[in-house]
Design a protein around this motif. Structure first.
Motif, PDB file in Angstrom:
ATOM      1  N   ASN A 166     124.806  78.139  45.837  1.00  0.00           N
ATOM      2  CA  ASN A 166     124.852  79.121  44.749  1.00  0.00           C
ATOM      3  C   ASN A 166     125.665  78.588  43.575  1.00  0.00           C
ATOM      4  OD1 ASN A 166     123.406  80.837  46.421  1.00  0.00           O
ATOM      5  ND2 ASN A 166     124.684  82.612  45.973  1.00  0.00           N
ATOM      6  N   ALA A 167     126.752  77.906  43.883  1.00  0.00           N
ATOM      7  CA  ALA A 167     127.580  77.346  42.811  1.00  0.00           C
ATOM      8  C   ALA A 167     126.769  76.359  41.982  1.00  0.00           C
ATOM      9  CB  ALA A 167     128.806  76.657  43.411  1.00  0.00           C
ATOM     10  N   LEU A 168     126.065  75.466  42.640  1.00  0.00           N
ATOM     11  CA  LEU A 168     125.272  74.460  41.928  1.00  0.00           C
ATOM     12  C   LEU A 168     124.156  75.099  41.111  1.00  0.00           C
ATOM     13  CD1 LEU A 168     124.970  71.758  44.744  1.00  0.00           C
ATOM     14  CD2 LEU A 168     126.452  71.689  42.720  1.00  0.00           C
ATOM     15  N   ALA A 169     123.630  76.246  41.595  1.00  0.00           N
ATOM     16  CA  ALA A 169     122.534  76.924  40.903  1.00  0.00           C
ATOM     17  C   ALA A 169     123.019  77.886  39.825  1.00  0.00           C
ATOM     18  CB  ALA A 169     121.681  77.680  41.919  1.00  0.00           C
ATOM     19  N   GLY A 170     124.332  78.020  39.664  1.00  0.00           N
ATOM     20  CA  GLY A 170     124.867  78.935  38.666  1.00  0.00           C
ATOM     21  C   GLY A 170     124.765  80.399  39.056  1.00  0.00           C
ATOM     22  N   LYS A 171     124.619  80.661  40.345  1.00  0.00           N
ATOM     23  CA  LYS A 171     124.477  82.022  40.850  1.00  0.00           C
ATOM     24  C   LYS A 171     125.840  82.590  41.268  1.00  0.00           C
ATOM     25  CE  LYS A 171     119.817  81.262  42.714  1.00  0.00           C
ATOM     26  NZ  LYS A 171     118.994  81.258  43.958  1.00  0.00           N
ATOM     27  N   PRO A 172     125.927  83.918  41.456  1.00  0.00           N
ATOM     28  CA  PRO A 172     127.168  84.503  41.962  1.00  0.00           C
ATOM     29  C   PRO A 172     127.524  83.940  43.340  1.00  0.00           C
ATOM     30  CG  PRO A 172     125.736  86.199  41.086  1.00  0.00           C
ATOM     31  CD  PRO A 172     124.914  84.942  41.122  1.00  0.00           C
ATOM     32  N   LEU A 173     128.814  83.841  43.599  1.00  0.00           N
ATOM     33  CA  LEU A 173     129.320  83.393  44.901  1.00  0.00           C
ATOM     34  C   LEU A 173     129.778  84.641  45.653  1.00  0.00           C
ATOM     35  CD1 LEU A 173     131.416  80.295  43.764  1.00  0.00           C
ATOM     36  CD2 LEU A 173     128.957  80.477  44.196  1.00  0.00           C
ATOM     37  N   PRO A 174     128.925  85.190  46.538  1.00  0.00           N
ATOM     38  CA  PRO A 174     129.221  86.495  47.143  1.00  0.00           C
ATOM     39  C   PRO A 174     130.269  86.405  48.243  1.00  0.00           C
ATOM     40  CG  PRO A 174     127.173  85.614  48.030  1.00  0.00           C
ATOM     41  CD  PRO A 174     127.634  84.643  46.989  1.00  0.00           C
ATOM     42  N   ILE A 175     131.268  87.273  48.154  1.00  0.00           N
ATOM     43  CA  ILE A 175     132.293  87.374  49.191  1.00  0.00           C
ATOM     44  C   ILE A 175     132.325  88.823  49.670  1.00  0.00           C
ATOM     45  CG2 ILE A 175     134.740  87.154  49.740  1.00  0.00           C
ATOM     46  CD1 ILE A 175     134.981  85.020  47.650  1.00  0.00           C
ATOM     47  N   TYR A 176     132.188  89.015  50.978  1.00  0.00           N
ATOM     48  CA  TYR A 176     132.166  90.363  51.526  1.00  0.00           C
ATOM     49  C   TYR A 176     133.530  91.035  51.390  1.00  0.00           C
ATOM     50  CZ  TYR A 176     127.720  89.229  53.873  1.00  0.00           C
ATOM     51  OH  TYR A 176     126.429  88.881  54.160  1.00  0.00           O
ATOM     52  N   GLY A 177     133.502  92.323  51.030  1.00  0.00           N
ATOM     53  CA  GLY A 177     134.740  93.106  50.965  1.00  0.00           C
ATOM     54  C   GLY A 177     135.710  92.534  49.956  1.00  0.00           C
ATOM     55  N   ASP A 178     136.970  92.382  50.396  1.00  0.00           N
ATOM     56  CA  ASP A 178     137.989  91.836  49.486  1.00  0.00           C
ATOM     57  C   ASP A 178     138.317  90.377  49.795  1.00  0.00           C
ATOM     58  OD1 ASP A 178     139.385  92.053  51.857  1.00  0.00           O
ATOM     59  OD2 ASP A 178     140.882  93.484  51.109  1.00  0.00           O
ATOM     60  N   ILE A 220     136.700  71.657  45.058  1.00  0.00           N
ATOM     61  CA  ILE A 220     136.063  70.370  45.382  1.00  0.00           C
ATOM     62  C   ILE A 220     134.870  70.130  44.459  1.00  0.00           C
ATOM     63  CG2 ILE A 220     134.797  69.093  47.158  1.00  0.00           C
ATOM     64  CD1 ILE A 220     136.504  70.679  49.240  1.00  0.00           C
ATOM     65  N   LEU A 221     134.056  71.157  44.264  1.00  0.00           N
ATOM     66  CA  LEU A 221     132.913  71.022  43.358  1.00  0.00           C
ATOM     67  C   LEU A 221     133.354  70.772  41.921  1.00  0.00           C
ATOM     68  CD1 LEU A 221     130.650  73.833  44.827  1.00  0.00           C
ATOM     69  CD2 LEU A 221     129.982  71.428  44.604  1.00  0.00           C
ATOM     70  N   ASP A 222     134.430  71.425  41.497  1.00  0.00           N
ATOM     71  CA  ASP A 222     134.959  71.187  40.143  1.00  0.00           C
ATOM     72  C   ASP A 222     135.284  69.712  39.947  1.00  0.00           C
ATOM     73  OD1 ASP A 222     134.774  73.836  39.349  1.00  0.00           O
ATOM     74  OD2 ASP A 222     136.862  74.310  39.859  1.00  0.00           O
ATOM     75  N   ARG A 223     135.763  69.079  41.003  1.00  0.00           N
ATOM     76  CA  ARG A 223     136.153  67.670  40.923  1.00  0.00           C
ATOM     77  C   ARG A 223     134.965  66.724  41.057  1.00  0.00           C
ATOM     78  NH1 ARG A 223     137.826  65.093  45.316  1.00  0.00           N
ATOM     79  NH2 ARG A 223     138.474  67.038  46.308  1.00  0.00           N
ATOM     80  N   LYS A 277     131.367  71.541  36.029  1.00  0.00           N
ATOM     81  CA  LYS A 277     130.487  72.306  35.149  1.00  0.00           C
ATOM     82  C   LYS A 277     130.749  71.905  33.691  1.00  0.00           C
ATOM     83  CE  LYS A 277     130.226  76.733  35.884  1.00  0.00           C
ATOM     84  NZ  LYS A 277     130.603  78.143  36.170  1.00  0.00           N
ATOM     85  N   ALA A 278     129.817  72.307  32.833  1.00  0.00           N
ATOM     86  CA  ALA A 278     130.001  72.029  31.404  1.00  0.00           C
ATOM     87  C   ALA A 278     131.228  72.758  30.858  1.00  0.00           C
ATOM     88  CB  ALA A 278     128.754  72.434  30.635  1.00  0.00           C
ATOM     89  N   GLY A 279     131.508  73.914  31.440  1.00  0.00           N
ATOM     90  CA  GLY A 279     132.684  74.662  31.011  1.00  0.00           C
ATOM     91  C   GLY A 279     133.174  75.595  32.093  1.00  0.00           C
ATOM     92  N   GLY A 280     134.479  75.703  32.255  1.00  0.00           N
ATOM     93  CA  GLY A 280     135.049  76.597  33.251  1.00  0.00           C
ATOM     94  C   GLY A 280     134.985  76.024  34.660  1.00  0.00           C
ATOM     95  N   SER A 281     135.288  76.904  35.621  1.00  0.00           N
ATOM     96  CA  SER A 281     135.330  76.523  37.040  1.00  0.00           C
ATOM     97  C   SER A 281     134.238  77.263  37.798  1.00  0.00           C
ATOM     98  CB  SER A 281     136.696  76.887  37.632  1.00  0.00           C
ATOM     99  OG  SER A 281     136.664  76.825  39.044  1.00  0.00           O
ATOM    100  N   TYR A 282     133.801  76.661  38.883  1.00  0.00           N
ATOM    101  CA  TYR A 282     132.859  77.359  39.755  1.00  0.00           C
ATOM    102  C   TYR A 282     133.469  78.653  40.295  1.00  0.00           C
ATOM    103  CZ  TYR A 282     129.835  73.230  39.776  1.00  0.00           C
ATOM    104  OH  TYR A 282     129.002  72.200  39.413  1.00  0.00           O
TER     105      TYR A 282
END
Length: 349
Positions: free
Chosen positions: A204-216, A266-269, A273-278
């Motif tokens: 999802n990160a590579l595709a620019g999609k939301p990174l879903p996390i259940y609950g909190d 790890i992906l940021d490194r 991305k062109a801008g910001g963090s995953y």
């Protein structure tokens, strides 16, 4: 040793197959090739004279009898199972059929084979299970699952695995079938089917999609690198005490949010991305029904009796995993069109 591995085209099963062949064992890979299986997972050993593939369903007793008679294995490593909790919420029937009925058929086929062979003392039926059968732990880090923790499954998946564990123990006590059991913590690593948390986050990160996390995101898991797990499983089938169970854990507890942030870093490194963090893509979603708060394994028994301990830290393992997904896009792209992949499951309860 000739080992019959069920589910050997799946995530953990294929790691066992690859390692067993590398160590010189003869391997018979029995797999029904359901949605989460992929023969590319074992392509590296497919041409080995030590490897044979059998396309069969563990619920098919006639097929099992044929395979046992043809190959006469010295051991069974039973990994074939439906394993995705969210899918078990939407469709528990498949989990009952495969994990309970399938294990029953495997036990009966193995018992018939063992009897025909004269009940050899060295035969083993190794049943591979999960820490989820033990239920949920409190946040206290001193409290962990041991082999004596009472069973308290809370999802259709974990209940079906608990039932299969009980069947295996009953076949040992009633019929004398020489069994060993293992219960593991959350696995991750190369060839992880892209519906589980770690590959979902990476892809999802590579595709620019939301990174879903259940609950909190505070649910805690003990993360075990799959190749460490495969090493432990082979050790147990070779040297484990008959009738004994062994907990296998990575000693790497992380909250889901911590894990996702580590993957983003790890992906940021490795692929910025062109801008910001995953991490900017992190999104909190409605929690899974009955979501267990914490799992943690006490692996003292396997460490003391068999000398095993994990060799890969979670930091090293996550980096190796991310690099593998970055380098193997054709593998995961071919799987993304399979049934249910990329969809939010387990919300019907």
């Amino acid at each position: 040793m000739k080992i019959l591995v069920t589910g050997g085209a799946g995530f953990i099963g294929s790691a066992v197959v690859r390692l067993a062949v590398a160590r010189g064992h003869h391997v018979v890979n029995l797999d029904a090739l359901t949605y989460a299986a992929c023969l590319d997972n074992v392509a590296s050993v497919a041409d080995s004279p030590l490897y044979v593939f059998e396309h069969a369903d563990i619920r098919d007793r006639a097929a099992l009898d044929r395979i046992f008679a043809a190959h006469r294995p010295d051991a069974v490593m039973h990994l074939a199972a439906e394993s995705h909790v969210d899918r078990s919420i939407d469709g528990p029937g498949d989990f009952i059929e495969t994990n309970i009925t399938g294990t029953y058929q495997m036990l009966e086929a193995a018992r018939a084979h063992w009897t025909r062979e004269g009940r050899p003392a060295g035969f083993r039926f190794h049943h591979i299970s999960t820490d989820e059968v033990f239920g949920s732990l409190p946040p206290d880090p001193s409290v962990k699952f041991t082999e004596d923790t009472p069973y308290d499954p809370r999802s259709p998946y974990s209940a079906s695995k608990a039932a299969s564990d009980h069947l295996v123990r009953a076949w040992h006590e009633t019929y004398g079938l020489p069994v060993v059991l293992t219960n593991c913590s959350n696995n991750y690593g190369p060839f992880h089917f892209p519906e589980k948390l770690v590959p979902v986050i990476i892809l999802n990160a590579l595709a620019g999609k939301p990174l879903p996390i259940y609950g909190d995101g505070t649910n805690i898991r003990d993360w075990l690198f799959v190749e460490d797990h495969a090493d432990a499983l082979l050790l147990v089938v070779e040297k484990g005490q008959v009738g004994r169970s062994y907990n296998i854990g990575g000693d790497n507890e992380r909250t889901n949010l911590e894990l996702v942030r580590a993957l983003c870093a790890i992906l940021d490194r490795l692929r910025p991305k062109a801008g910001g963090s995953y991490a900017d893509q992190i999104t909190f979603v409605t929690d899974r029904p009955g979501h267990d708060a914490r799992y943690a394994i006490d692996a003292a028994r396997i460490r003391a009796e068999l000398g095993w301990q994990p060799s890969v830290t979670v930091e090293e393992g996550l980096e190796r995993t991310v690099r593998w997904y970055l380098d193997n896009a054709p593998w995961w792209r071919a799987l993304q069109g399979r049934r249910g992949v990329g969809e939010r499951l387990g919300v019907k309860a």
